[in-house]
Design a protein around this motif. Structure first.
Motif, PDB file in Angstrom:
ATOM      1  N   LEU A 136       5.419  18.197  55.643  1.00 52.46           N
ATOM      2  CA  LEU A 136       6.201  18.153  56.875  1.00 52.46           C
ATOM      3  C   LEU A 136       7.643  18.476  56.525  1.00 52.46           C
ATOM      4  N   TYR A 167       3.427  21.653  58.372  1.00 48.93           N
ATOM      5  CA  TYR A 167       3.922  21.579  59.734  1.00 48.93           C
ATOM      6  C   TYR A 167       5.399  21.916  59.624  1.00 48.93           C
ATOM      7  N   VAL A 203       1.481  25.358  60.572  1.00 48.16           N
ATOM      8  CA  VAL A 203       1.495  25.050  62.002  1.00 48.16           C
ATOM      9  C   VAL A 203       2.951  25.111  62.434  1.00 48.16           C
ATOM     10  N   MET A 236       0.231  16.372  65.995  1.00 47.18           N
ATOM     11  CA  MET A 236      -0.291  16.269  64.637  1.00 47.18           C
ATOM     12  C   MET A 236      -1.499  15.359  64.572  1.00 47.18           C
TER      13      MET A 236
END
Lengths: 453, 463
Positions: A136, A167, A203, A236
């Motif tokens: 992340l 992400y 993502v 998520m």
């Protein structure tokens, strides 16, 4: 059957999103803020061991490593109600910060790689059958982008067979938007190269779209940053529901990704979620049948990326539907969508939407019967990269703001050019994917010879 | 663990600003730190010292729960005459300063830059470096030096410039920020143009980031604040006549500036901004590190409790002439980058909305149209629910340099007062400083005039 996932939270953005993500997971699995399983949750059949492991005293600890180059955000987490949840050995912070400079983050990571890898390898050894890593971070700042890039390279080296999903939060880039860092084109470009070459799936979380959704759709008076991050955490957690509530398929990450990513470089996914609410507010009455949910997911206003889906085509779509769903309705909904041509697909591959049904958490109250998440691989995502390239060009031509990058001894200015090459090729590949002859793209025969005939 | 800042107060002006600054910082932390523990945010500016039996021992931050014993400021105080320093020690904040970190002399620099730079500077070089070494040792992870000084006098400008050079050599990675007070047009020191231009040359070479402040602008701000209140008599007892300058109030404004810049380092917020991020994002080319500062709302600067105005109004105000700390009209010049530090309870969608508005209102250079940087800090400043500080790289600063150079030329052409300076420095230094300033002005002018090149499509090859 364990297929564990280790989460790496990097930088201020990464850690703030991560904090909300773990809060959400704890709520869904009935784990309290200090890791103890609540009374009402002891008989669940959900798979907690993908994201958590149990300590000697039976309390659940997230498989998470929290990294930052400055102490403030991690201190905030350590002083929050969830501080007892995390493994105290998994915090890592340095003192100086990266100062929004990719080079400082990257080479800072290189200097600290021993300690970082020690933490990651300890977590990896603690899992029976590690599936991969989820990172992340944001790509516009210093630590998330720089140190994140370094970790991507190192993980690819040390764990070549493990999946790496990220992400990545993309900055607000629109002409009419409010950017929050001046040097974001530089940092974004350098990170995009690593995201393209060293990660298996990205993502994309776009701050532009999240801002737009916050202002237009959520009908909240003044959403603050943590409420927006809750939105991200909903997405998520929804994308990981099939891993945590096992069903008859899609029980591991590689299964999810395999159907979404046709060619290795085109691995940037956009997400959409419906219905959009925060803190379980009861919204106006709306139909939540499967067809409606799937239809809404295809609408631009629910998509969390600011690239328009009207141009270009979908390479693949996966819808994860949660809630009380009649499985027979799915087939009808898919048929309807095909009839009405609500989504335009690539000409060279199978053109269908995959649907995965998943259970909801029994411990979380929602006001909606059905909710849905869409993970889509759409060719027009290159619009985001194009914007980064344009802004980068403008600044680089004037050699502006380069002093701090030059201050890092190991950083070569040519790094910018290499990264630009990689990103330009990526944009070309996405553009070529819209055409029917994509299969022969990249081979030496074909186009060039046509021109000179 | 936290990042410490060492303030360097040089000269009469610098020390008076410093006094107001410490007063403000103490009040800010007192309001935030209700349990009187020495937490990490305090450690940026203070040391916790235990004074037992005469030998002070530093108490480290530890887990952030040690109680406050004796606070000492992380400051190095320099002045070549004793008056101001003695006043400081006698004041309520006297305890805050460590006697060992004072560098003082008796006779002063006599408003002579050369006296400060080439006489007192080298004379005290050893003591200065020793002092700096000790203060730096007390720091865990030093982030920067903050110098407060004026450019019109002798000590602040001369010794200040010399110190910057020393710091750059000894600690090259530590950021050197300065708040430099530029002399106003009707300054009381006749040789202030000489002192300022000579210092400007040094600031350009040795400092990482300069926040220029104009006495005239500060006066205007104070008059703007007080004008609507004078009639109502809202509790301000004005014992001063119009001729006497309200220096205390002016210094308070600068104290607020410094507190606001560092607030993100000391208190938490959803989007943090560090000092190194400020230089990273707002300084495109190394020479152009002169940032224009402005703050809104103004009332907070005099600690008056008044009705807070709307958030949108705050963003509109921050671009107007009256709120700038330099006598510059930023909207008439061009921006190269703009940074905002917002404190208090402001939703970031409001920020985003207002930044979009600002984008359309200002002239931003074509290759950096999205050149904005903003930070959010949760803790508001004293007395106001929210406030904003705007730091921008604006070509308007060249007008300040130009007018300064004009005044310099007037004196230099006649070689007036030159003999005081040539006692300590060569005349060539004047020439060098003057050309350096012209160069700087030319750079800014070029940025202001550059236009976006029109798009010439590449010719397609004929097949």
């Amino acid at each position: 059957m364990p297929r564990e996932i280790i989460t790496l939270q990097i930088g201020q953005c990464g850690n703030q999103i991560g904090m909300e993500f773990w809060k959400q997971l704890c709520k869904e699995h009935g784990i309290s803020a200090d890791g103890i399983l609540e009374e009402f949750a002891t008989h669940g059949d959900d798979r907690k061991d993908v994201f958590f492991y149990q300590a000697d005293d039976e309390h659940y600890i997230p498989r998470a490593v929290l990294i930052d180059l400055e102490p403030r955000v991690i201190n905030m987490i350590q002083n929050s109600p969830y501080s007892a949840l995390y493994n105290p050995e998994n915090y890592f912070h340095a003192k100086d910060g990266a100062g929004n400079c990719w080079a400082a983050g990257y080479y800072g990571g290189e200097r600290l790689q021993e300690e970082l890898l020690e933490m990651i390898e300890r977590e990896a050894d603690g899992s029976e059958s590690l599936e991969g890593f989820v990172m992340l971070h944001s790509i516009a700042g210093g630590t998330g982008s720089g140190l994140g890039s370094f970790l991507l390279e190192v993980l690819n080296d040390r764990f070549p067979k493990k999946l790496i999903q990220t992400y990545s939060v993309f900055p607000n880039q629109l002409e009419s938007g409010a950017s929050d860092t001046v040097v974001q084109p530089y940092n974004s470009l350098l990170t995009l190269k690593r995201l393209t070459m060293f990660s298996d799936c990205v993502v994309v979380l776009d701050n532009t779209a999240l801002d737009r959704i916050a202002v237009d759709r959520l009908k909240l008076v003044n959403p603050n940053m943590s409420q927006i991050n809750t939105l991200v955490s909903t997405v998520m957690s929804a994308s990981t529901t099939t891993l945590r509530y096992p069903g008859y398929m899609n029980n591991d990450l590689v299964g999810l990704l395999a159907s979404l990513i046709p060619t290795p470089r085109c691995h940037f996914l956009m997400t959409g979620y419906t219905p959009l609410t925060i803190e379980r507010q009861v919204s106006a009455v709306r139909k939540t049948t499967v067809l409606d949910v799937m239809r809404r997911l295809l609408q631009t206003k629910n998509i969390m990326v600011s690239a328009s889906t009207k141009k270009g085509c979908y390479m693949s779509i996966l819808n994860i539907i949660q809630g009380e769903v009649d499985a027979t309705q799915i087939h009808k909904s898919l048929q309807r969508i095909r009839e009405r041509k609500l989504a335009r697909f690539i000409p060279w591959g199978p053109a269908s939407i995959q649907v995965a049904l998943s259970k909801k958490s029994p411990y979380v109250e929602t006001a909606h019967k059905v909710s849905g998440l869409m993970l889509a691989n759409h060719t027009n995502i290159y619009a985001l990269f194009d914007r980064v390239l344009k802004q980068y060009d403008k600044l680089k031509k004037r050699n502006a703001f380069l002093e701090n990058y030059k201050k890092e001894k190991d950083f070569e200015i040519e790094e910018f050019d290499y990264s630009k090459e990689v990103v330009e090729q990526l944009v070309d590949e996405y553009k070529a994917a819209e055409k029917a002859d994509y299969g022969s793209w990249g081979n030496d025969d074909g186009k060039d010879e046509e021109m000179y005939k | 663990m936290p990042r410490e800042l060492i303030t360097v107060q040089v000269g009469q002006c610098g020390n008076q600003i410093g006094l107001r600054f410490w007063d403000l910082v103490l009040r800010e932390h007192a309001r935030h730190n209700k349990d009187s523990v020495f937490d990490e945010s305090m450690s940026s500016f203070f040391r916790n010292v235990e004074i037992k039996r005469g030998n002070p021992i530093n108490i480290p931050v530890g887990d952030g729960r040690n109680s406050l014993q004796n606070l000492k400021a992380r400051a190095v105080i320099v002045d070549m005459e004793e008056g101001v320093i003695n006043q400081m020690l006698k004041s309520e904040l006297g305890e805050l300063f460590d006697q060992k970190h004072f560098i003082k002399d008796v006779s002063g620099a006599g408003n002579n830059w050369a006296h400060g730079f080439n006489y007192y500077g080298p004379k005290y070089e050893e003591t200065l470096m020793e002092n700096f070494r000790k203060t730096v040792e007390d720091c865990d992870s030093l982030q920067g030096f903050f110098m407060m000084h004026s450019l019109g006098g002798g000590t602040g400008s001369g010794v200040g410039s010399y110190i910057l050079g020393l710091l750059k050599e000894a600690y090259p990675e530590v950021y050197r920020f300065t708040t430099s007070i530029f002399p106003s047009n009707d300054d009381d020191v006749i040789t202030s143009p000489y002192n300022s231009i000579l210092s400007l040359n040094e600031l350009r070479k040795q400092a990482d980031c300069v926040l220029p402040v104009d006495n005239q602008a500060l006066l205007n701000i104070i008059q703007t604040i007080q004008a609507p209140l004078a009639g109502k008599g809202a509790g301000i007892t004005e014992g001063k006549t119009k001729e006497e300058k309200p220096f205390d109030k002016m210094n308070n404004i600068i104290a607020h500036l410094l507190a606001n810049i560092t607030c993100s380092m000391r208190f938490e917020g959803p989007l943090n901004v560090d000092l190194n991020e400020i230089t990273m994002n707002l300084v495109p080319y190394p020479d152009q590190h002169f940032l224009l500062a402005s703050m809104a709302p103004l009332y907070s600067l005099l600690d008056l409790k008044l009705q807070a105005r709307g958030v949108d109004q705050m963003f509109k105000d921050i671009l107007t002439d009256q709120h700038q700390l330099l006598c510059v009209s930023p909207l008439r010049h061009r921006y190269t980058a703009l940074g905002l530090i917002i404190r208090g309870d402001v939703a970031f969608t409001d920020v985003a909305k207002n930044i979009k508005k600002i984008k359309s209102d200002i002239d931003m250079i074509y290759w950096n149209k999205e050149g904005f940087k903003y930070g959010l800090c949760n803790l508001p400043s004293l007395g106001q629910p929210y406030s904003a500080l705007c730091l921008s790289n604006n070509t308007g600063v060249r007008s300040v340099f130009s007018s300064l150079q004009g005044r310099f030329d007037k004196l230099y052409r006649r070689k007036a007062h030159l003999h005081h300076y040539t006692e300590y420095i060569e005349v060539s230094l004047f020439e060098e400083a003057s050309t350096s300033t012209s160069d700087l002005i030319a750079q800014y002018l070029e940025l202001e005039n550059v236009k976006e090149p029109s798009f010439i499509p590449r010719l397609l090859p004929l097949i």
